[in-house]
Design a protein around this motif. Sequence first.
Motif, PDB file in Angstrom:
ATOM      1  N   ARG A  85       0.829  -1.197   0.000  1.00  0.00           N
ATOM      2  CA  ARG A  85       0.000   0.000   0.000  1.00  0.00           C
ATOM      3  C   ARG A  85       0.863   1.246   0.000  1.00  0.00           C
ATOM      4  O   ARG A  85       1.999   1.231   0.459  1.00  0.00           O
ATOM      5  N   LYS A  86       0.257   2.327  -0.477  1.00  0.00           N
ATOM      6  CA  LYS A  86       0.945   3.611  -0.458  1.00  0.00           C
ATOM      7  C   LYS A  86       1.111   4.077   0.985  1.00  0.00           C
ATOM      8  O   LYS A  86       0.228   3.876   1.814  1.00  0.00           O
ATOM      9  N   SER A  87       2.216   4.747   1.229  1.00  0.00           N
ATOM     10  CA  SER A  87       2.399   5.350   2.546  1.00  0.00           C
ATOM     11  C   SER A  87       1.511   6.582   2.652  1.00  0.00           C
ATOM     12  O   SER A  87       1.094   7.137   1.631  1.00  0.00           O
ATOM     13  N   PRO A  88       1.229   7.035   3.857  1.00  0.00           N
ATOM     14  CA  PRO A  88       0.424   8.249   3.993  1.00  0.00           C
ATOM     15  C   PRO A  88       1.098   9.462   3.345  1.00  0.00           C
ATOM     16  O   PRO A  88       0.419  10.330   2.792  1.00  0.00           O
ATOM     17  N   VAL A  89       2.417   9.496   3.375  1.00  0.00           N
ATOM     18  CA  VAL A  89       3.133  10.613   2.745  1.00  0.00           C
ATOM     19  C   VAL A  89       2.952  10.557   1.229  1.00  0.00           C
ATOM     20  O   VAL A  89       2.730  11.588   0.583  1.00  0.00           O
ATOM     21  N   GLN A  90       2.993   9.361   0.646  1.00  0.00           N
ATOM     22  CA  GLN A  90       2.790   9.228  -0.791  1.00  0.00           C
ATOM     23  C   GLN A  90       1.377   9.644  -1.181  1.00  0.00           C
ATOM     24  O   GLN A  90       1.164  10.240  -2.234  1.00  0.00           O
ATOM     25  N   VAL A  91       0.403   9.348  -0.332  1.00  0.00           N
ATOM     26  CA  VAL A  91      -0.972   9.782  -0.600  1.00  0.00           C
ATOM     27  C   VAL A  91      -1.023  11.309  -0.654  1.00  0.00           C
ATOM     28  O   VAL A  91      -1.670  11.879  -1.541  1.00  0.00           O
ATOM     29  N   LEU A  92      -0.331  11.961   0.264  1.00  0.00           N
ATOM     30  CA  LEU A  92      -0.300  13.429   0.250  1.00  0.00           C
ATOM     31  C   LEU A  92       0.335  13.940  -1.038  1.00  0.00           C
ATOM     32  O   LEU A  92      -0.172  14.889  -1.660  1.00  0.00           O
ATOM     33  N   ILE A  93       1.412  13.317  -1.468  1.00  0.00           N
ATOM     34  CA  ILE A  93       2.085  13.723  -2.701  1.00  0.00           C
ATOM     35  C   ILE A  93       1.150  13.522  -3.899  1.00  0.00           C
ATOM     36  O   ILE A  93       1.049  14.379  -4.777  1.00  0.00           O
ATOM     37  N   ASP A  94       0.451  12.390  -3.902  1.00  0.00           N
ATOM     38  CA  ASP A  94      -0.478  12.103  -4.997  1.00  0.00           C
ATOM     39  C   ASP A  94      -1.632  13.107  -5.057  1.00  0.00           C
ATOM     40  O   ASP A  94      -2.231  13.303  -6.107  1.00  0.00           O
ATOM     41  N   HIS A  95      -1.951  13.703  -3.926  1.00  0.00           N
ATOM     42  CA  HIS A  95      -3.038  14.690  -3.856  1.00  0.00           C
ATOM     43  C   HIS A  95      -2.484  16.112  -3.741  1.00  0.00           C
ATOM     44  O   HIS A  95      -3.108  16.973  -3.116  1.00  0.00           O
ATOM     45  N   ARG A  96      -1.376  16.317  -4.372  1.00  0.00           N
ATOM     46  CA  ARG A  96      -0.702  17.620  -4.326  1.00  0.00           C
ATOM     47  C   ARG A  96      -1.641  18.766  -4.712  1.00  0.00           C
ATOM     48  O   ARG A  96      -1.703  19.782  -4.033  1.00  0.00           O
ATOM     49  N   GLN A  97      -2.373  18.595  -5.791  1.00  0.00           N
ATOM     50  CA  GLN A  97      -3.269  19.657  -6.248  1.00  0.00           C
ATOM     51  C   GLN A  97      -4.446  19.838  -5.293  1.00  0.00           C
ATOM     52  O   GLN A  97      -4.843  20.967  -5.005  1.00  0.00           O
ATOM     53  N   ALA A 142      -5.728  16.789   4.710  1.00  0.00           N
ATOM     54  CA  ALA A 142      -4.909  15.582   4.557  1.00  0.00           C
ATOM     55  C   ALA A 142      -5.501  14.429   5.358  1.00  0.00           C
ATOM     56  O   ALA A 142      -5.566  13.296   4.863  1.00  0.00           O
ATOM     57  N   ARG A 143      -5.942  14.696   6.567  1.00  0.00           N
ATOM     58  CA  ARG A 143      -6.547  13.637   7.388  1.00  0.00           C
ATOM     59  C   ARG A 143      -7.797  13.080   6.715  1.00  0.00           C
ATOM     60  O   ARG A 143      -8.029  11.870   6.726  1.00  0.00           O
ATOM     61  N   THR A 144      -8.588  13.955   6.134  1.00  0.00           N
ATOM     62  CA  THR A 144      -9.786  13.517   5.417  1.00  0.00           C
ATOM     63  C   THR A 144      -9.407  12.643   4.220  1.00  0.00           C
ATOM     64  O   THR A 144     -10.010  11.592   3.990  1.00  0.00           O
ATOM     65  N   LEU A 145      -8.403  13.076   3.470  1.00  0.00           N
ATOM     66  CA  LEU A 145      -7.946  12.293   2.314  1.00  0.00           C
ATOM     67  C   LEU A 145      -7.437  10.922   2.745  1.00  0.00           C
ATOM     68  O   LEU A 145      -7.712   9.908   2.096  1.00  0.00           O
ATOM     69  N   LEU A 146      -6.683  10.884   3.831  1.00  0.00           N
ATOM     70  CA  LEU A 146      -6.128   9.619   4.300  1.00  0.00           C
ATOM     71  C   LEU A 146      -7.216   8.673   4.793  1.00  0.00           C
ATOM     72  O   LEU A 146      -7.141   7.464   4.553  1.00  0.00           O
ATOM     73  N   GLN A 147      -8.230   9.205   5.444  1.00  0.00           N
ATOM     74  CA  GLN A 147      -9.340   8.358   5.871  1.00  0.00           C
ATOM     75  C   GLN A 147     -10.077   7.798   4.660  1.00  0.00           C
ATOM     76  O   GLN A 147     -10.456   6.628   4.645  1.00  0.00           O
ATOM     77  N   ALA A 148     -10.270   8.616   3.642  1.00  0.00           N
ATOM     78  CA  ALA A 148     -10.930   8.143   2.424  1.00  0.00           C
ATOM     79  C   ALA A 148     -10.077   7.088   1.732  1.00  0.00           C
ATOM     80  O   ALA A 148     -10.599   6.079   1.242  1.00  0.00           O
ATOM     81  N   GLU A 149      -8.779   7.303   1.685  1.00  0.00           N
ATOM     82  CA  GLU A 149      -7.865   6.337   1.069  1.00  0.00           C
ATOM     83  C   GLU A 149      -7.899   5.012   1.824  1.00  0.00           C
ATOM     84  O   GLU A 149      -7.937   3.950   1.222  1.00  0.00           O
TER      85      GLU A 149
END
Length: 165
Positions: A40-52, A140-147
Amino acid sequence: MKRHLFMLGLLFAVPTFAGSTPPNTQDATQGARRPPPFARKSPVQVLIDHRQDLALTDAQASSLERIQAALDVKNAPVKQSLEALRPPAPPDRGTQGTPSAQDQANHEQARGLFEQLRANDLAAYQEAEQVLTDAQKAQARTLLQAERGSHGPGHGGRGGPPRGE
């Protein structure tokens, strides 16, 4: 603060060792092994993927990429050890008896390695949060929970509704 760390710990919970999945979770006709849970992607990678989505500045994105690169280096030997412990996928998992002592030892070793991955991910995320603004942290927390929710059932992949439902 403890509650915040506990919630982050839950957020980054990694399913238990891949060998503990029930027989019905793998398509017998497929024949291929499932990707390991540590892929799985790391939480940091998820943040990078959601840069925009997070409206990261170039400096923030560079910092997150540096944090992710360091995490990849730190996790590489742990992931190699986990891959070495992965049991071969038998044609029919239902025919297995009780796990051998070696299987149990491998499972316990894998559990420790997963804890190490989880701790590394949490530390990297905490470092990444220092780069974000308060508004970005909340998003970011919302994005990570969705991921996390998009990966199906958690804690062992045993199916069924999440706890509390």
